[in-house]
Design a protein around this motif. Structure first.
Motif, PDB file in Angstrom:
ATOM      1  N   VAL A  32      37.395  -3.035  33.451  1.00 45.95           N
ATOM      2  CA  VAL A  32      36.589  -2.634  34.614  1.00 45.95           C
ATOM      3  C   VAL A  32      35.099  -2.457  34.331  1.00 45.95           C
ATOM      4  N   ASP A  33      34.626  -2.826  33.144  1.00 46.89           N
ATOM      5  CA  ASP A  33      33.216  -2.536  32.833  1.00 46.89           C
ATOM      6  C   ASP A  33      32.336  -3.771  32.727  1.00 46.89           C
ATOM      7  N   THR A  34      32.757  -4.895  33.299  1.00 47.85           N
ATOM      8  CA  THR A  34      31.919  -6.098  33.216  1.00 47.85           C
ATOM      9  C   THR A  34      30.595  -5.902  33.954  1.00 47.85           C
ATOM     10  N   TYR A  35      30.652  -5.272  35.112  1.00 47.42           N
ATOM     11  CA  TYR A  35      29.440  -5.041  35.905  1.00 47.42           C
ATOM     12  C   TYR A  35      29.183  -3.539  36.060  1.00 47.42           C
ATOM     13  N   ASP A  36      29.775  -2.937  37.047  1.00 46.01           N
ATOM     14  CA  ASP A  36      29.623  -1.511  37.305  1.00 46.01           C
ATOM     15  C   ASP A  36      31.000  -0.857  37.212  1.00 46.01           C
ATOM     16  N   ILE A  37      31.134   0.161  36.361  1.00 47.03           N
ATOM     17  CA  ILE A  37      32.460   0.719  36.094  1.00 47.03           C
ATOM     18  C   ILE A  37      33.070   1.344  37.344  1.00 47.03           C
ATOM     19  N   ALA A  38      32.312   2.154  38.064  1.00 43.72           N
ATOM     20  CA  ALA A  38      32.871   2.803  39.259  1.00 43.72           C
ATOM     21  C   ALA A  38      33.319   1.773  40.285  1.00 43.72           C
ATOM     22  N   GLN A  39      32.513   0.734  40.470  1.00 47.84           N
ATOM     23  CA  GLN A  39      32.890  -0.325  41.405  1.00 47.84           C
ATOM     24  C   GLN A  39      34.110  -1.075  40.886  1.00 47.84           C
ATOM     25  N   GLY A  40      34.154  -1.298  39.571  1.00 51.52           N
ATOM     26  CA  GLY A  40      35.298  -1.988  38.984  1.00 51.52           C
ATOM     27  C   GLY A  40      36.593  -1.214  39.169  1.00 51.52           C
ATOM     28  N   VAL A  41      36.555   0.089  38.991  1.00 57.03           N
ATOM     29  CA  VAL A  41      37.750   0.916  39.182  1.00 57.03           C
ATOM     30  C   VAL A  41      38.206   0.851  40.637  1.00 57.03           C
ATOM     31  N   GLU A  42      37.263   0.945  41.559  1.00 58.51           N
ATOM     32  CA  GLU A  42      37.621   0.891  42.981  1.00 58.51           C
ATOM     33  C   GLU A  42      38.279  -0.437  43.331  1.00 58.51           C
ATOM     34  N   LEU A  43      37.699  -1.536  42.842  1.00 56.43           N
ATOM     35  CA  LEU A  43      38.277  -2.854  43.098  1.00 56.43           C
ATOM     36  C   LEU A  43      39.653  -3.000  42.446  1.00 56.43           C
ATOM     37  N   ALA A  44      39.798  -2.467  41.236  1.00 55.53           N
ATOM     38  CA  ALA A  44      41.068  -2.583  40.521  1.00 55.53           C
ATOM     39  C   ALA A  44      42.207  -1.944  41.308  1.00 55.53           C
ATOM     40  N   VAL A  45      41.964  -0.757  41.851  1.00 56.49           N
ATOM     41  CA  VAL A  45      42.995  -0.064  42.639  1.00 56.49           C
ATOM     42  C   VAL A  45      43.207  -0.765  43.978  1.00 56.49           C
ATOM     43  N   LYS A  46      42.134  -1.276  44.556  1.00 56.36           N
ATOM     44  CA  LYS A  46      42.259  -2.013  45.819  1.00 56.36           C
ATOM     45  C   LYS A  46      43.159  -3.234  45.642  1.00 56.36           C
ATOM     46  N   VAL A  47      42.981  -3.952  44.519  1.00 59.40           N
ATOM     47  CA  VAL A  47      43.731  -5.192  44.294  1.00 59.40           C
ATOM     48  C   VAL A  47      45.165  -4.916  43.851  1.00 59.40           C
ATOM     49  N   ALA A  48      45.336  -4.020  42.878  1.00 59.31           N
ATOM     50  CA  ALA A  48      46.664  -3.804  42.290  1.00 59.31           C
ATOM     51  C   ALA A  48      47.443  -2.686  42.967  1.00 59.31           C
ATOM     52  N   GLY A  49      46.753  -1.846  43.724  1.00 59.34           N
ATOM     53  CA  GLY A  49      47.417  -0.710  44.328  1.00 59.34           C
ATOM     54  C   GLY A  49      47.448   0.474  43.385  1.00 59.34           C
ATOM     55  N   THR A  50      47.980   1.572  43.881  1.00 60.68           N
ATOM     56  CA  THR A  50      48.012   2.795  43.069  1.00 60.68           C
ATOM     57  C   THR A  50      49.003   2.706  41.922  1.00 60.68           C
ATOM     58  N   GLY A  51      49.803   1.655  41.886  1.00 56.43           N
ATOM     59  CA  GLY A  51      50.719   1.443  40.765  1.00 56.43           C
ATOM     60  C   GLY A  51      50.103   0.652  39.628  1.00 56.43           C
ATOM     61  N   LEU A  52      48.785   0.431  39.641  1.00 56.74           N
ATOM     62  CA  LEU A  52      48.096  -0.279  38.555  1.00 56.74           C
ATOM     63  C   LEU A  52      48.446   0.352  37.211  1.00 56.74           C
ATOM     64  N   GLY A  53      48.772  -0.496  36.244  1.00 61.73           N
ATOM     65  CA  GLY A  53      49.191   0.021  34.940  1.00 61.73           C
ATOM     66  C   GLY A  53      48.100   0.758  34.200  1.00 61.73           C
ATOM     67  N   ALA A  54      46.943   0.105  34.042  1.00 61.77           N
ATOM     68  CA  ALA A  54      45.865   0.741  33.271  1.00 61.77           C
ATOM     69  C   ALA A  54      44.550   0.049  33.557  1.00 61.77           C
ATOM     70  N   VAL A  55      43.462   0.762  33.269  1.00 61.75           N
ATOM     71  CA  VAL A  55      42.135   0.169  33.233  1.00 61.75           C
ATOM     72  C   VAL A  55      41.616   0.295  31.808  1.00 61.75           C
TER      73      VAL A  55
END
Length: 439
Positions: free
Chosen positions: A227-250
């Motif tokens: 999640v840190d390629t660009y902006d970490i906070a934005q990356g985390v938000e996108l990660a949960v948006k895409v994978a859902g709250t069941g995302l394994g890890a960041v």
């Protein structure tokens, strides 16, 4: 790994054999010992690793046509020695500390009994294997101790040579690492492998979201998203948006890690991804891992520092002739006389003295002239014998080989760590945590 290991040695090993066979001393039965005069600066204990690899390499230490032809072409030894090398295979005996065992200055880690010619040729192979693997394992064990039970993965293949990468993954696993990124280590030694994607995968795609969607579609929502390629906070938000709250890890690979990890944990929880783990990489070593002990990181990935021994790329082991038979057949102890590089002659046996709480208090090395008359440990003395036979008549004990031997070494290391005094796990500079006593 297949193929001959016979030229994994230094030229002077063969020139010594050449001269000794010519004058007749090459057939004298001899005892060689591998040990470390001291631990790397600041270390309080070492961890033995590489034994299983070494036993397999010794079995492959054969001079085949290609090796013999190269030696002949370059006139390394005389023709009669080439004939002797053509029939060479190690037929001696080897004793030593079990792989995964803790060691201290003077610990007799390996004893080889064979003719001088058979045994001296193994010097470079013994030291190159044990020095590197034990250095990696000793550094990795420090990282495991400060990780406080959090999983650690080895991911340093790109920071060392291709063969060393496999050895390092194995040594780190023995020391308590949980997985490796190196597939050859997984295939050869049965080590669990891990890995998902690097920054290049995110940069390949037009947007970070598209990269995340591609990875989740391929690997499922239990994957780890970087999640840190660009902006970490934005990356985390996108990660949960895409994978859902069941995302394994960041995974976080940059930034002020204690601060960033705390912020990411808070953000994940606020998004409902309370079970999503945080794994941290970014040039970690034992000191940065210790600094993250209070942070809500769930696992670590370590590269450069583990494959380079965290500042000590070699364990400082040496290989010395300590006893040989004289012309009458009697064993005599021999040793180099230099005060600055002290060696103690004679066959060694070793035990560790434990107190009533089964905490190690002393490394005891018993000295004799030859292989007979090994020390008999007194009943009720709380002495744990340290040396086992690894090879008899040139045949390795299969319990120490392959993936099963690697797992056994890992389990033994875990048991041994329970014996060490708590002072062993301090990261500040210090001496060996228990003394070595000679008797």
């Amino acid at each position: 790994m297949t193929g001959s290991a016979a030229l994994f040695t230094d030229r002077y090993e063969l020139t010594m054999v050449d001269a000794a066979l010519r004058d007749g001393t090459g057939h004298r039965e001899s005892l060689f010992e591998a040990f470390a005069r001291r631990l790397p600066d600041g270390r309080r204990y070492g961890v033995v690793a590489g034994t299983g690899r070494l036993l397999e390499l010794i079995d492959r230490f054969r001079f085949e046509d290609a090796e013999l032809e190269w030696l002949r072409e370059h006139e390394v030894v005389q023709p009669s020695t080439l004939d002797w090398l053509a029939d060479y295979r190690f037929r001696g005996d080897i004793w030593g500390y079990r792989e995964g065992e803790a060691y201290f200055p003077g610990s007799p880690l390996l004893t080889i009994r064979a003719t001088f010619a058979e045994a001296v040729m193994l010097e470079t192979l013994v030291l190159s294997t044990l020095n590197y693997d034990s250095s990696v394992a000793s550094a990795a064990a420090r990282m495991v101790s400060v990780a406080l039970g959090r999983p650690i993965a080895e991911m340093g293949s790109r920071r060392t040579s291709e063969h060393a990468a496999v050895a390092a993954a194995r040594a780190a696993y023995i020391a308590g690492f949980d997985a490796t990124s190196n597939l050859e280590a997984g295939r050869t030694w049965g080590i669990p492998t891990m890995g998902t994607a690097a920054h290049a995968f995110t940069l390949l795609h037009d947007t970070e979201e598209r990269a995340f969607r591609s990875q989740v579609e391929a690997l499922g929502p239990s994957t780890t998203l970087l999640v840190d390629t660009y902006d970490i906070a934005q990356g985390v938000e996108l990660a949960v948006k895409v994978a859902g709250t069941g995302l394994g890890a960041v995974r976080i690979d940059s930034g002020d890690l204690p601060t960033v990890v705390a912020a990411v944990r808070e953000q994940l929880d606020s998004l409902g991804a309370v079970d999503t783990k945080i794994t941290v990489t970014s040039d970690l070593d034992e000191y940065t891992i210790a600094g993250l002990s209070a942070a809500p990181a769930d696992s670590y990935g370590v590269g450069t520092s583990v494959v380079t021994g965290s500042g000590s790329p070699a364990a400082g082991m040496v290989y010395k002739l300590v006893a040989r038979r004289d012309d009458s057949g009697e064993w005599i102890a021999v040793a180099k006389a230099s005060k600055s590089k002290l060696s103690i002659g004679g066959r060694k046996n070793a035990a560790r003295r434990l107190d009533s709480t089964r905490t190690a208090r002393e490394e005891i090395v018993y000295i004799g002239d030859g292989p007979e008359g090994e020390a008999e440990f007194e009943p009720g003395s709380r002495l744990r014998p340290l040396m086992v036979q690894l090879m008899a008549d040139g045949v390795a004990d299969p319990a120490f080989l392959g993936a099963a031997g690697t797992r056994a070494a890992r389990a033994h290391r875990a048991e041994v760590m329970q014996e060490l005094p708590i002072e062993a796990f301090r990261l500040g500079r210090g001496e060996a945590v228990i003394p070595t006593t000679y008797r």
